[in-house]
Design an enzyme around this catalytic site. Structure first.
Site, short mmCIF file in Angstrom:
data_model
loop_
_atom_site.label_atom_id
_atom_site.label_comp_id
_atom_site.label_asym_id
_atom_site.label_seq_id
_atom_site.Cartn_x
_atom_site.Cartn_y
_atom_site.Cartn_z
N HIS A 53 64.95 124.78 -2.59
CA HIS A 53 64.95 123.71 -1.58
C HIS A 53 63.86 122.69 -1.89
CE1 HIS A 53 62.27 126.93 -0.19
NE2 HIS A 53 61.53 125.99 0.35
N HIS A 110 61.36 119.88 0.01
CA HIS A 110 60.78 119.45 1.28
C HIS A 110 60.72 117.92 1.28
CE1 HIS A 110 58.93 123.39 2.56
NE2 HIS A 110 59.09 123.64 1.27
#
Ligand code: AMP
Ligand code: ZN
Length: 136
Positions: free
Chosen positions: A99, A101
């Site tokens: 992922h 941010h």
């Protein structure tokens, strides 16, 4: 992946505050934001980190971050944006599903990133430079 919380969010088994979705990527609010509007951008397929994620999948999440960054800026009236990715626990990675941010930042928010230092000497610099080039 059965035990992965982001896979559960992607499958709809866990709730999330989804802000964006396309065929390959989903983005939702981080539940413990650095600032309100902190978004996580996640490939729909399960990969662990940068090391096992194919370049094309990384391109998909950075393309989504490119769409999201100005939207987060506008929505939160931020002065800047950090794009970050932790890889492996030593870096701070807690959720083992790749992922990015997208973090809104503000002029006087008082947050620092990492402490930096100068190289000790030229030999240290040359040594690490040669080792990285040799590893490519
Ligand atoms: P990292 O340290 O890069 O692995 O970041 C994982 C992030 O996921 C943290 O910032 C958490 O606050 C966030 N997080 C964990 N569980 C959830 C969840 N169910 N929904 C949204 N964000 C989450
Ligand atoms: Zn997963």
């Amino acid at each position: 992946m059965a035990d992965c919380i982001f896979c559960k969010i992607i499958d709809g088994g866990l709730p999330s505050y989804k802000v964006y979705e396309d065929g390959k990527v989903i983005a939702f609010l981080d539940i413990f934001p650095i600032h309100s509007g902190h978004v996580l951008v996640v490939p729909k397929k399960h990969f662990v980190d940068i090391f096992d994620t194919p370049a094309e999948e990384l391109q998909n999440i950075i393309a989504a971050a490119k769409k999201l960054a100005p939207a987060v800026m506008k929505a939160t009236k931020a002065d800047g944006i950090n794009i970050g990715m932790n890889n492996r626990p030593a870096s701070g990675q807690v959720v083992m599903h790749t992922h990015l941010h997208v973090i809104p930042r503000f002029k006087d928010d008082g947050l620092k990133t990492w402490p930096q230092r100068p190289y000790n000497n030229d030999a240290e610099k040359q040594h690490v430079l040669e080792r990285i080039k040799a590893a490519l």
